[in-house]
Enzyme design. Structure first.
Site, PDB file in Angstrom:
ATOM      1  N   CYS A 263       0.778  -1.279   0.187  1.00 52.84           N
ATOM      2  CA  CYS A 263      -0.005   0.049  -0.059  1.00 52.84           C
ATOM      3  C   CYS A 263       0.771   1.139  -0.075  1.00 52.84           C
ATOM      4  O   CYS A 263       1.582   1.554   0.967  1.00 52.84           O
ATOM      5  CB  CYS A 263      -0.932   0.048   1.273  1.00 52.84           C
ATOM      6  SG  CYS A 263      -1.853   1.736   1.138  1.00 52.84           S
TER       7      CYS A 263
ATOM      8  N   CYS B 158      -0.817   4.286   2.426  1.00 49.93           N
ATOM      9  CA  CYS B 158      -0.751   4.296   3.792  1.00 49.93           C
ATOM     10  C   CYS B 158      -0.213   2.995   4.158  1.00 49.93           C
ATOM     11  O   CYS B 158       0.901   2.379   3.979  1.00 49.93           O
ATOM     12  CB  CYS B 158      -1.675   4.824   4.440  1.00 49.93           C
ATOM     13  SG  CYS B 158      -3.297   3.975   4.084  1.00 49.93           S
ATOM     14  N   SER B 159      -1.335   2.091   4.732  1.00 53.49           N
ATOM     15  CA  SER B 159      -0.757   0.774   5.065  1.00 53.49           C
ATOM     16  C   SER B 159      -2.225  -0.141   4.931  1.00 53.49           C
ATOM     17  O   SER B 159      -2.336  -0.941   5.866  1.00 53.49           O
ATOM     18  CB  SER B 159      -0.436   0.612   6.322  1.00 53.49           C
ATOM     19  OG  SER B 159      -1.087   1.201   7.226  1.00 53.49           O
ATOM     20  N   CYS B 160      -2.995  -0.076   3.805  1.00 54.12           N
ATOM     21  CA  CYS B 160      -4.177  -0.637   3.820  1.00 54.12           C
ATOM     22  C   CYS B 160      -3.750  -2.183   3.748  1.00 54.12           C
ATOM     23  O   CYS B 160      -2.802  -2.490   2.987  1.00 54.12           O
ATOM     24  CB  CYS B 160      -4.814  -0.101   2.359  1.00 54.12           C
ATOM     25  SG  CYS B 160      -5.228   1.725   2.490  1.00 54.12           S
TER      26      CYS B 160
END
Lengths: 131, 215
Positions: free
Chosen positions: B114, B117-119
């Site tokens: 991702c 962000c950090s999906c």
């Protein structure tokens, strides 16, 4: 300049948690608290998940964190920022209510023993409620 | 710490200084919500125990093992990942509304990142590992996947296997469906699930080229 592959490999090497179950990547109790508070707000219907997501992305994009070493610390600061912003946008938080309270926690006027929370179970204290 | 910022009437401002101590900030937010009776500590405790005990890569491993033994389920999973996961296993929740399952083949290896962000697909994989959130991973895996897989993860992908880097968007969460390891014929679904690793479902490990005895 450090090789980025080495940074990734090093981060992997420092993973202390097992691969299966229980592998929550928090490195301070406040991060777990921030995480659980936001997910609980979502579960209780205060917002749609994509509303939080959108603010988290905005927060991360507007921050310059390329040099930050503590990824979880930075990540959950963004998380808090996004949550506060969303709750102000929704009118759940208004005025400077949060700012004042943060100051009270920072100065020690309030402390965590005012409320007992599950997210701090890792640090089990016997809380005294007779203030 | 406090800059005096005026209370706003429309609720559109954000009068919390960004440099405030995060511990105080997290405590302030939670204690306010509890004191105002917007949330309860029980509700928050429940979320913690869910993510500690019930939501993690063991869930995704069950899904993968089912796919390995059940061709019909495989078809459903590839067609509508979220539904196949929610209806067969009950795994739902935030970060799980649009899970797309990516099939590895002999010729294609998928790896997930991702860059925003950090999906990450929480219902099947739990919360992402720290390295997944790191700026180096988020940039390197996109720019030079083959090299990054080799140098950072020790995974050599054959030159004739195409690597597809899947950048998670705000709407879609990806989970990689690893190839079944060699030598697993006749194994039970639960024994198979025990072979499936979190990393193989992110795509930074390739199971299909391994023999069960190497796992």
């Amino acid at each position: 300049m450090t090789d980025l592959d080495e940074i990734i490999a090093d981060l992997r090497g420092r993973e202390e948690f097992p691969e299966r179950g229980g592998d929550l990547s928090f490195n301070a109790p406040w991060q777990a608290r921030a995480f659980a508070t936001v997910v609980t707000l979502y579960r209780q219907g205060f917002f749609e998940w994509n509303e939080f997501q959108a603010r988290l992305i905005e927060t991360i994009e507007s921050a310059d964190t390329t040099d930050d070493k503590d990824i979880e610390d930075v990540y959950y600061r963004h998380w808090l920022e996004a949550a506060e912003q969303l709750l102000y946008d929704k009118g759940v938080l208004r005025g400077n209510v949060l700012d004042r309270r943060i100051g009270e926690f920072e100065s020690g006027e309030r402390d965590a023993s005012e409320f007992v929370v599950g997210v701090d179970h890792a640090h089990t204290h016997t809380h005294n409620h007779d203030h | 710490m406090s800059q005096d910022q005026p209370p706003d009437e429309n609720g559109n401002e954000h009068p919390v200084p960004r440099d405030a101590d995060p511990q105080a900030r997290a405590r302030a937010l939670q204690s306010y919500l509890i004191e105002e009776e917007l949330l309860t500590t029980d509700q928050i405790d429940e979320v913690m125990s869910l993510y500690e005990d019930e939501i993690g890569p063991q869930n995704g491993a069950e899904v993968v093992a089912r796919e390995w033994v059940d061709a019909e389920y495989r078809e459903w999973l590839l067609e509508d990942g979220s539904a196949a996961i929610a209806e067969a296993f009950g795994y739902t929740g935030p970060e799980g509304t649009d899970i797309v399952v990516l099939e590895n083949t002999d010729d294609v290896h998928n790896v997930v990142v991702c860059t925003l962000c950090s999906c990450y697909p929480w219902p099947v994989l739990g919360l992402p590992p720290t390295w997944y959130k790191s700026p180096p991973y988020r940039s390197k895996i996109v720019k030079s996947p083959r090299q990054t897989l080799r140098k950072a993860f020790g995974v050599d992908i054959d030159a004739d296997v195409e690597i597809r880097v899947r950048d998670t968007s705000a709407e879609v969460r990806y989970m990689v469906l690893p190839l079944r390891p060699v030598g697993t014929d006749g194994m039970s679904e639960s024994d198979l699930a025990a072979l499936v690793t979190r990393d193989s479902m992110i795509g930074v490990e390739r199971l299909g080229t391994k023999h069960v005895e190497e796992l």
